[in-house]
Enzyme design. Structure first.
Site, PDB file in Angstrom:
ATOM      1  CG  ASP A  14     -62.786 -25.981  96.898  1.00 36.70           C
ATOM      2  OD1 ASP A  14     -62.785 -26.607  97.968  1.00 36.70           O
ATOM      3  OD2 ASP A  14     -61.845 -26.013  96.074  1.00 36.70           O
ATOM      4  N   GLY A  41     -62.699 -30.028 102.689  1.00 37.00           N
ATOM      5  CA  GLY A  41     -62.606 -28.965 103.694  1.00 37.00           C
ATOM      6  C   GLY A  41     -63.923 -28.223 103.690  1.00 37.00           C
ATOM      7  CG  HIS A  42     -67.336 -29.968 103.730  1.00 38.87           C
ATOM      8  ND1 HIS A  42     -68.173 -31.051 103.723  1.00 38.87           N
ATOM      9  CD2 HIS A  42     -66.736 -29.973 102.513  1.00 38.87           C
ATOM     10  CE1 HIS A  42     -68.069 -31.680 102.555  1.00 38.87           C
ATOM     11  NE2 HIS A  42     -67.200 -31.045 101.818  1.00 38.87           N
ATOM     12  CB  THR A 128     -55.473 -32.858  99.204  1.00 38.74           C
ATOM     13  OG1 THR A 128     -55.843 -34.227  99.339  1.00 38.74           O
ATOM     14  CG2 THR A 128     -56.569 -32.113  98.461  1.00 38.74           C
ATOM     15  CD  GLN A 224     -63.488 -34.805  97.678  1.00 39.06           C
ATOM     16  OE1 GLN A 224     -64.155 -35.816  97.743  1.00 39.06           O
ATOM     17  NE2 GLN A 224     -62.813 -34.354  98.705  1.00 39.06           N
TER      18      GLN A 224
HETATM   19  P1  IMP Z   1     -57.016 -35.967  95.985  1.00 42.04           P
HETATM   20  O1  IMP Z   1     -58.479 -36.044  96.243  1.00 42.04           O
HETATM   21  O2  IMP Z   1     -56.221 -35.486  97.163  1.00 42.04           O
HETATM   22  O3  IMP Z   1     -56.470 -37.222  95.394  1.00 42.04           O
HETATM   23  O4  IMP Z   1     -56.797 -34.847  94.860  1.00 42.04           O
HETATM   24  C1  IMP Z   1     -57.223 -35.004  93.524  1.00 42.04           C
HETATM   25  C2  IMP Z   1     -57.749 -33.708  92.941  1.00 42.04           C
HETATM   26  O5  IMP Z   1     -58.964 -33.365  93.572  1.00 42.04           O
HETATM   27  C3  IMP Z   1     -56.830 -32.498  93.124  1.00 42.04           C
HETATM   28  O6  IMP Z   1     -56.966 -31.645  91.996  1.00 42.04           O
HETATM   29  C4  IMP Z   1     -57.387 -31.808  94.347  1.00 42.04           C
HETATM   30  O7  IMP Z   1     -57.087 -30.427  94.370  1.00 42.04           O
HETATM   31  C5  IMP Z   1     -58.861 -32.047  94.133  1.00 42.04           C
HETATM   32  N1  IMP Z   1     -59.617 -32.055  95.381  1.00 42.04           N
HETATM   33  C6  IMP Z   1     -59.697 -33.037  96.297  1.00 42.04           C
HETATM   34  N2  IMP Z   1     -60.507 -32.697  97.299  1.00 42.04           N
HETATM   35  C7  IMP Z   1     -60.975 -31.484  97.010  1.00 42.04           C
HETATM   36  C8  IMP Z   1     -61.892 -30.612  97.668  1.00 42.04           C
HETATM   37  O8  IMP Z   1     -62.476 -30.912  98.717  1.00 42.04           O
HETATM   38  N3  IMP Z   1     -62.115 -29.422  97.051  1.00 42.04           N
HETATM   39  C9  IMP Z   1     -61.534 -29.080  95.867  1.00 42.04           C
HETATM   40  N4  IMP Z   1     -60.683 -29.871  95.226  1.00 42.04           N
HETATM   41  C10 IMP Z   1     -60.400 -31.064  95.790  1.00 42.04           C
END
Ligand code: IMP
Length: 425
Positions: A14, A41-42, A128, A224
């Site tokens: 983010d 989420g870009h 997510t 990420q």
């Molecule tokens: P996952 O990627 O859905 O497995 O989530 C794992 C962790 O990464 C969680 O804490 C999510 O909130 C975080 N996360 C995954 N994608 C993003 C992103 O694009 N922005 C911020 N946090 C993310």
């Protein structure tokens, strides 16, 4: 001379990558996503409209740019089609898109498993819930299904059916939620999606290497951030891929020779979604103010983000492991109204020692106390400034301090969400 650039988040995601890629994309011929999936989420402001991309590279809005979804990205085909419709409704012609035939697929059961795993953990990662982790697990477990498997229904069924049955059995005996998903309930949707995706599907390892040989400028779009990296992040509160530099090679098939300049993106403060240590976290009214002013709500899940001061110890670590050449600092304008702004310059450990080590082990990070360095706020709206020297002195002091601490130039400063609200030095 290699004029490629890799852009990657230096915090917990983010950082504003959507805006940055959109800002830089027109200087490049190719923009490539190399890891993650639709957990990203870009956010982009295109012709005054806010658009959130999850899988499509943010170069999609630059007319002549080739956008590539590389082999390191986990792909939910239905989500991708949904995004096609969204960007098409905004006037984008999907002419120059390539999707790797070797990208692993996210199946509907992966999303159910994400829920079950999360509910059964003694600590909640706060994923997510998009099935990202379980899809990557299948890849390392050597049972993944790929984009290339979507083009033949029999082949898809032969591979996906036993996997789907196995997971449904697991879901059936689970006491942690999740629902069984018979393959018959989605196979036709997936195969139909495959017919559309076939048009874009390529062996992108070869197309990307050809573009590199031809001297096309390539921009690598990270998702990420470094502190969410499966190897270098705050494990287990991480994502399942490598948002750090190595992820580019494994997620594209291009070698280190193609990487070019590394541009790290850092927000002028810090945010985090989901669980995990966060030494500079704020909880007070300041936190609420920062969250509201910065609109710190998840672009993918809508969750309120945790917020805190800029952590220079963490930032320097992320710069180190990625070999960052330049930093693009975002959302500086969000700090406009603060009387005092702080940054973390060291950690104080439980035995009273001060150091500048970001050891991502959570036992360490959960016990350190941040040593703060205060700055006087500039108390001025900076969102229309486009020349560095026109920034208030206090803002320049803030920038200079970060540069000196990290040893890396802050080459770009974002002072608003629109493309033009960017100061280039
Ligand atoms: P996952 O990627 O859905 O497995 O989530 C794992 C962790 O990464 C969680 O804490 C999510 O909130 C975080 N996360 C995954 N994608 C993003 C992103 O694009 N922005 C911020 N946090 C993310």
């Amino acid at each position: 001379m290699n004029l490629n650039a890799a852009v990657m988040g230096l915090q917990w995601g983010d950082e504003g990558k959507g805006k940055v890629i959109d800002y830089l994309a027109h200087e490049f011929n190719v923009v490539v996503r190399y890891q993650g999936g639709h957990n990203a989420g870009h956010t982009i402001y295109y012709q005054g409209k806010k658009i959130v991309l999850h899988l499509l590279p943010a170069g999609i809005f630059s007319e002549n740019t080739i956008s590539v979804i590389g082999n390191g990205v986990v792909v939910n085909p239905l989500q991708l089609l949904k995004e096609f419709e969204e960007v098409k409704a905004n006037g984008v012609i999907l002419r120059n898109l390539e999707l790797s035939i070797h990208a692993p697929l996210i199946l509907p059961v992966h999303q159910e498993l994400d829920i079950i795993f999360e509910n059964s953990r003694y600590v909640k990662i706060g994923t997510t819930r998009r099935g990202i982790g379980p899809a990557y697990e299948d890849l390392t477990g050597r049972r993944a299904i790929f984009v290339r498997d979507l083009f033949d229904k029999d082949q898809f069924y032969k591979k996906a059916k036993p996997l789907n049955d196995y997971y449904n059995q697991r879901i059936r005996t689970s006491t942690n939620g999740g629902k069984e998903i018979p393959i018959e309930s989605y196979i036709d949707d997936y195969i139909n999606a495959g017919q559309v995706l076939k048009y874009f599907a390529r062996n992108t390892v070869y197309t990307l290497n050809r573009y590199f040989r031809e001297g096309k400028r390539i921009l690598f779009e990270g998702a990420q951030g470094a502190l969410l990296d499966i190897h270098f992040g705050t494990y287990p509160f991480v994502t399942s891929s490598n948002p750090t530099i190595g992820g580019i090679c494994t997620g594209t098939g291009l070698s280190h020779k193609a990487l070019g300049k590394t541009i790290g993106i850092a927000k002028a403060y810090t945010t985090r979604v989901g669980g995990g240590p966060f030494p500079s976290e704020l909880f007070s009214d300041e936190a609420d103010f920062l969250r509201e002013k910065g609109n710190e709500y998840g672009a993918t899940t809508g969750r309120p983000r945790r917020v805190g001061w800029l952590d220079l110890v963490a930032l320097k670590y992320a710069i180190m492991i990625n070999g960052i050449d330049e930093v693009f600092i975002t959302k500086l304008d969000v700090l406009d109204e603060f009387d005092e702004i702080n940054v973390v310059t060291a950690y104080e450990t439980s035995n009273g020692e001060k150091n500048q080590i970001f050891d991502p082990a959570i036992d360490y990070l959960e016990q350190v106390k941040p040593a703060l360095h205060p700055f006087k706020g500039w108390k001025k709206n900076i969102s229309d400034i486009n020349n560095y020297n026109d920034l208030p002195r206090e803002a320049r002091d803030y920038i200079n301090f970060i540069e000196e601490y990290t040893g890396v130039p802050l080459q770009y400063i974002s002072v608003g969400s629109e493309r033009h609200q960017t100061i280039r030095r």
